[in-house]
Write an enzyme that holds these catalytic residues in place. Structure first.
Site, PDB file in Angstrom:
ATOM      1  N   LYS A  25       2.665 -11.476  -0.498  1.00  0.00           N
ATOM      2  CA  LYS A  25       2.345 -11.851  -1.890  1.00  0.00           C
ATOM      3  C   LYS A  25       3.592 -11.697  -2.765  1.00  0.00           C
ATOM      4  N   PRO A  83     -18.220  -4.351  -1.024  1.00  0.00           N
ATOM      5  CA  PRO A  83     -19.303  -5.020  -0.279  1.00  0.00           C
ATOM      6  C   PRO A  83     -19.571  -4.380   1.083  1.00  0.00           C
ATOM      7  N   ASP A 111      -7.589   7.171   8.261  1.00  0.00           N
ATOM      8  CA  ASP A 111      -6.965   6.522   7.107  1.00  0.00           C
ATOM      9  C   ASP A 111      -6.253   5.234   7.520  1.00  0.00           C
ATOM     10  N   THR A 118      -1.187 -10.244  -7.111  1.00  0.00           N
ATOM     11  CA  THR A 118      -1.818  -8.935  -7.051  1.00  0.00           C
ATOM     12  C   THR A 118      -0.890  -7.839  -7.571  1.00  0.00           C
ATOM     13  N   ASP A 119      -1.495  -6.750  -8.013  1.00  0.00           N
ATOM     14  CA  ASP A 119      -0.686  -5.588  -8.436  1.00  0.00           C
ATOM     15  C   ASP A 119      -0.037  -4.886  -7.244  1.00  0.00           C
ATOM     16  N   GLU A 120      -0.489  -5.227  -6.027  1.00  0.00           N
ATOM     17  CA  GLU A 120       0.062  -4.540  -4.853  1.00  0.00           C
ATOM     18  C   GLU A 120       1.523  -4.859  -4.616  1.00  0.00           C
ATOM     19  N   LEU A 137     -15.336   6.112   4.393  1.00  0.00           N
ATOM     20  CA  LEU A 137     -14.259   6.385   3.445  1.00  0.00           C
ATOM     21  C   LEU A 137     -12.973   6.653   4.224  1.00  0.00           C
ATOM     22  N   PHE A 166     -13.615 -15.554  -2.439  1.00  0.00           N
ATOM     23  CA  PHE A 166     -14.295 -14.691  -3.421  1.00  0.00           C
ATOM     24  C   PHE A 166     -13.903 -15.035  -4.865  1.00  0.00           C
ATOM     25  N   ASP A 186      -9.461 -25.868   0.474  1.00  0.00           N
ATOM     26  CA  ASP A 186      -9.705 -24.602   1.153  1.00  0.00           C
ATOM     27  C   ASP A 186      -9.803 -24.866   2.657  1.00  0.00           C
ATOM     28  N   SER A 243      -6.024 -12.343   2.477  1.00  0.00           N
ATOM     29  CA  SER A 243      -6.119 -11.361   1.384  1.00  0.00           C
ATOM     30  C   SER A 243      -6.413  -9.925   1.813  1.00  0.00           C
ATOM     31  N   TYR A 273       0.529  -7.660   3.973  1.00  0.00           N
ATOM     32  CA  TYR A 273      -0.138  -8.487   2.954  1.00  0.00           C
ATOM     33  C   TYR A 273       0.649  -8.486   1.648  1.00  0.00           C
ATOM     34  N   PHE A 290      -5.237 -19.816  -5.592  1.00  0.00           N
ATOM     35  CA  PHE A 290      -5.860 -18.583  -5.098  1.00  0.00           C
ATOM     36  C   PHE A 290      -5.697 -18.426  -3.581  1.00  0.00           C
ATOM     37  N   THR A 330     -11.387 -20.641   6.236  1.00  0.00           N
ATOM     38  CA  THR A 330     -11.157 -19.627   7.274  1.00  0.00           C
ATOM     39  C   THR A 330     -12.395 -18.739   7.307  1.00  0.00           C
TER      40      THR A 330
HETATM   41  P1  NAD Z   1     -10.497 -14.360  -0.119  1.00  0.00           P
HETATM   42  O1  NAD Z   1      -9.933 -13.918   1.187  1.00  0.00           O
HETATM   43  O2  NAD Z   1     -11.894 -14.034  -0.459  1.00  0.00           O
HETATM   44  O3  NAD Z   1     -10.359 -15.949  -0.247  1.00  0.00           O
HETATM   45  C1  NAD Z   1      -9.224 -16.647   0.187  1.00  0.00           C
HETATM   46  C2  NAD Z   1      -9.598 -18.116   0.340  1.00  0.00           C
HETATM   47  O4  NAD Z   1      -8.415 -18.827   0.749  1.00  0.00           O
HETATM   48  C3  NAD Z   1     -10.660 -18.377   1.398  1.00  0.00           C
HETATM   49  O5  NAD Z   1     -11.623 -19.278   0.909  1.00  0.00           O
HETATM   50  C4  NAD Z   1      -9.884 -18.990   2.550  1.00  0.00           C
HETATM   51  O6  NAD Z   1     -10.659 -19.905   3.329  1.00  0.00           O
HETATM   52  C5  NAD Z   1      -8.767 -19.697   1.812  1.00  0.00           C
HETATM   53  N1  NAD Z   1      -7.576 -19.912   2.652  1.00  0.00           N
HETATM   54  C6  NAD Z   1      -6.994 -19.019   3.490  1.00  0.00           C
HETATM   55  N2  NAD Z   1      -5.933 -19.591   4.107  1.00  0.00           N
HETATM   56  C7  NAD Z   1      -5.837 -20.855   3.615  1.00  0.00           C
HETATM   57  C8  NAD Z   1      -4.952 -21.931   3.847  1.00  0.00           C
HETATM   58  N3  NAD Z   1      -3.931 -21.820   4.722  1.00  0.00           N
HETATM   59  N4  NAD Z   1      -5.140 -23.082   3.168  1.00  0.00           N
HETATM   60  C9  NAD Z   1      -6.173 -23.218   2.290  1.00  0.00           C
HETATM   61  N5  NAD Z   1      -7.056 -22.233   2.044  1.00  0.00           N
HETATM   62  C10 NAD Z   1      -6.885 -21.064   2.698  1.00  0.00           C
HETATM   63  O7  NAD Z   1      -9.485 -13.807  -1.217  1.00  0.00           O
HETATM   64  P2  NAD Z   1      -9.763 -13.364  -2.725  1.00  0.00           P
HETATM   65  O8  NAD Z   1     -10.084 -11.930  -2.746  1.00  0.00           O
HETATM   66  O9  NAD Z   1     -10.653 -14.349  -3.355  1.00  0.00           O
HETATM   67  O10 NAD Z   1      -8.284 -13.522  -3.331  1.00  0.00           O
HETATM   68  C11 NAD Z   1      -7.870 -14.751  -3.939  1.00  0.00           C
HETATM   69  C12 NAD Z   1      -6.453 -14.584  -4.452  1.00  0.00           C
HETATM   70  O11 NAD Z   1      -6.420 -13.549  -5.427  1.00  0.00           O
HETATM   71  C13 NAD Z   1      -5.433 -14.207  -3.387  1.00  0.00           C
HETATM   72  O12 NAD Z   1      -4.240 -14.897  -3.647  1.00  0.00           O
HETATM   73  C14 NAD Z   1      -5.243 -12.707  -3.579  1.00  0.00           C
HETATM   74  O13 NAD Z   1      -3.949 -12.310  -3.181  1.00  0.00           O
HETATM   75  C15 NAD Z   1      -5.427 -12.586  -5.079  1.00  0.00           C
HETATM   76  N6  NAD Z   1      -5.916 -11.280  -5.567  1.00  0.00           N
HETATM   77  C16 NAD Z   1      -7.032 -10.721  -5.033  1.00  0.00           C
HETATM   78  C17 NAD Z   1      -7.513  -9.519  -5.547  1.00  0.00           C
HETATM   79  C18 NAD Z   1      -8.773  -8.873  -5.027  1.00  0.00           C
HETATM   80  O14 NAD Z   1      -9.112  -7.773  -5.459  1.00  0.00           O
HETATM   81  N7  NAD Z   1      -9.521  -9.504  -4.130  1.00  0.00           N
HETATM   82  C19 NAD Z   1      -6.820  -8.889  -6.593  1.00  0.00           C
HETATM   83  C20 NAD Z   1      -5.666  -9.495  -7.109  1.00  0.00           C
HETATM   84  C21 NAD Z   1      -5.229 -10.698  -6.592  1.00  0.00           C
HETATM   85  O1  TDX Z   2     -14.174   0.738   4.632  1.00  0.00           O
HETATM   86  C1  TDX Z   2     -13.293   0.975   3.804  1.00  0.00           C
HETATM   87  N1  TDX Z   2     -13.109   2.253   3.355  1.00  0.00           N
HETATM   88  C2  TDX Z   2     -12.165   2.581   2.432  1.00  0.00           C
HETATM   89  O2  TDX Z   2     -12.043   3.761   2.060  1.00  0.00           O
HETATM   90  C3  TDX Z   2     -12.438  -0.067   3.279  1.00  0.00           C
HETATM   91  C4  TDX Z   2     -12.610  -1.489   3.734  1.00  0.00           C
HETATM   92  C5  TDX Z   2     -11.499   0.285   2.325  1.00  0.00           C
HETATM   93  N2  TDX Z   2     -11.352   1.569   1.919  1.00  0.00           N
HETATM   94  C6  TDX Z   2     -10.365   1.904   0.862  1.00  0.00           C
HETATM   95  C7  TDX Z   2      -8.983   1.314   1.036  1.00  0.00           C
HETATM   96  C8  TDX Z   2      -8.534   1.121  -0.405  1.00  0.00           C
HETATM   97  O3  TDX Z   2      -8.005   2.332  -0.922  1.00  0.00           O
HETATM   98  O4  TDX Z   2     -10.873   1.313  -0.343  1.00  0.00           O
HETATM   99  C9  TDX Z   2      -9.826   0.809  -1.163  1.00  0.00           C
HETATM  100  C10 TDX Z   2     -10.043  -0.677  -1.379  1.00  0.00           C
HETATM  101  O5  TDX Z   2      -9.863  -1.336  -0.133  1.00  0.00           O
HETATM  102  P1  TDX Z   2      -9.886  -2.930   0.007  1.00  0.00           P
HETATM  103  O6  TDX Z   2     -11.177  -3.464  -0.480  1.00  0.00           O
HETATM  104  O7  TDX Z   2      -9.463  -3.268   1.400  1.00  0.00           O
HETATM  105  O8  TDX Z   2      -8.798  -3.381  -1.079  1.00  0.00           O
HETATM  106  P2  TDX Z   2      -7.215  -3.103  -1.248  1.00  0.00           P
HETATM  107  O9  TDX Z   2      -6.561  -2.809   0.050  1.00  0.00           O
HETATM  108  O10 TDX Z   2      -7.056  -2.140  -2.375  1.00  0.00           O
HETATM  109  O11 TDX Z   2      -6.738  -4.588  -1.692  1.00  0.00           O
HETATM  110  C11 TDX Z   2      -7.561  -5.371  -2.603  1.00  0.00           C
HETATM  111  O12 TDX Z   2      -7.046  -5.344  -3.911  1.00  0.00           O
HETATM  112  C12 TDX Z   2      -5.842  -6.006  -4.157  1.00  0.00           C
HETATM  113  C13 TDX Z   2      -7.672  -6.822  -2.119  1.00  0.00           C
HETATM  114  O13 TDX Z   2      -8.160  -6.838  -0.776  1.00  0.00           O
HETATM  115  C14 TDX Z   2      -6.351  -7.523  -2.197  1.00  0.00           C
HETATM  116  O14 TDX Z   2      -6.484  -8.897  -1.840  1.00  0.00           O
HETATM  117  C15 TDX Z   2      -5.845  -7.433  -3.620  1.00  0.00           C
HETATM  118  O15 TDX Z   2      -4.559  -7.966  -3.703  1.00  0.00           O
END
Ligand code: NAD
Ligand code: TDX
Length: 335
Positions: free
Chosen positions: A156, A194, A274, A119-121, A208, A11, A33, A80, A152, A76, A36
């Protein structure tokens, strides 16, 4: 400049590659990449000159040969999704911890710069805001102690610690960013926004977790990626920058906003069990990034960004449709 983007078919990585091709056309991009379930070659469709190598960031030989040929690595690649880490943490340890270690060893050998995307997590969670508007509001800063909650976020946090140790012990030229929740195009349908958009397209009620009072600090993926570019251009070696755009919104508010966009009744959603260990609230104080590096978000209206994201999912059903049923089947089983 030659950049290696790990996880560039995911993403945020794919949006980063797209932004780079658009706004930094002189940069040569190689994507590493594993493709996966979360990676999709189609997210890079239509881009000229981007090389995609399918492989594992924990494969030392492959990583060494790719790192040898670039100036900068933007990392990246990760497992995740929190819910998946509760069902099976092992790929999280391998990719997020061993993968980052493997990259660090390669950039150390070749003297290549690394930007580590995190991530902030890693900071755990914050209490909900007090009802009293004059009460002090707590937010994460670069000085907040690490306190990860889920497998997770623990992996991180481990990867961040490895980067910091390689900076201090070996003088590796690395920067770290810790960003809040991203939304935008090309996000997997397992993630909250999504999942609910595609449920609504299918006429299914949004799901939710618990009461829906948990708060996430939403930022548009392009704002995050512009912050990464800002750090690449102006960030100081060895430093950490928090990335967030003051987007605090409860999950219930997000679901209601989506129901409104779809013209549905605001109560037309389901409460489902939950998430175990569910973090309550995340909130970023991005003062350092704003004042020291001059970054500003461009998506200042979450409502407008959300509406554009809904439009993207409506217009790109062939992109997400193949993953939808499989993902919902996984949710039906639970962690
Ligand atoms: P994502 O799951 O959409 O994408 C991860 C990608 O990494 C995928 O294309 C996957 O095929 C690839 N991948 C997984 N394992 C691999 C491996 N062993 N070798 C090579 N490629 C591999 O994740 P995302 O949401 O795009 O997150 C990207 C980065 O940003 C992550 O490091 C995540 O911790 C960080 N991040 C995400 C969010 C968020 O809200 N999504 C917020 C803050 C930080
Ligand atoms: O169906 C759902 N219903 C729901 O209430 C799902 C999938 C999630 N949730 C809640 C859980 C969380 O409070 O929504 C919030 C967001 O959930 P996620 O999209 O799973 O994100 P979160 O767990 O907050 O983590 C995301 O942000 C930080 C990313 O997946 C991580 O990769 C990133 O580090």
């Amino acid at each position: 400049m030659r950049i290696l983007v790990t996880g560039g078919a995911g993403f945020i990585g794919a949006n980063f590659v797209r932004l780079t091709v658009r706004e930094h056309p002189d940069v040569e991009v190689t994507v590493l990449d594993l493709l996966t379930y979360a990676g999709d070659e189609r997210s890079l469709a239509g881009l000229d000159g981007v090389r995609l190598v399918q492989g594992d960031v924990a494969d030392a030989e492959l990583v060494d040969s790719l790192v040898a040929g670039v100036d900068v690595v933007v990392h990246f690649a990760a497992e995740s999704h929190n819910d998946n880490s509760l069902a099976d943490p092992s790929p999280f340890v391998r990719t997020n911890v061993v993968g980052t270690f493997t990259l660090l060893e390669a950039v150390r050998r070749h003297g290549v710069r690394l930007h580590h995307v995190s991530t902030d997590e890693v900071y755990g969670d914050l209490p909900l805001r007090a009802a009293d508007a004059t009460a002090p509001v707590e937010r994460f800063t670069e000085a907040t102690p690490y306190r990860p909650s889920s497998p997770y976020s623990a992996t991180k946090a481990s990867s961040d610690h490895l980067v910091r140790a390689w900076v201090r012990s070996f003088g590796v030229h690395a920067t770290i960013s810790n960003c809040s929740n991203n939304y935008g195009p090309y996000q997997h349908v397992e993630k909250f926004i999504p999942r609910q958009i595609t449920n609504l397209v299918d006429g299914v009620r949004p799901k939710l977790y618990g009461a829906g009072l948990n708060v996430r600090d939403w930022i548009h993926v392009d704002d995050h990626n512009r912050a990464v570019w800002t750090i690449l251009e102006r960030g100081l070696a060895g430093e950490t920058y928090l990335v967030g755009a003051d987007g605090e919104t409860s999950n219930l508010e997000v679901v209601r906003a989506l129901l409104e966009i779809f013209g549905r009744d605001p109560e037309d959603f389901d409460h489902v069990p939950d998430r175990p260990g569910h973090d309550l609230r995340y909130a970023i104080d991005a003062t350092r990034l704003r004042t020291e590096l001059g970054w500003e978000p461009r998506y200042t209206s979450f409502a407008a960004g959300l509406a554009a994201t809904v439009e993207w999912y409506r217009a790109n059903e062939p992109w997400w449709r193949p993953a939808k049923a499989v993902t919902e089947a996984r949710y039906a089983v639970g962690p």
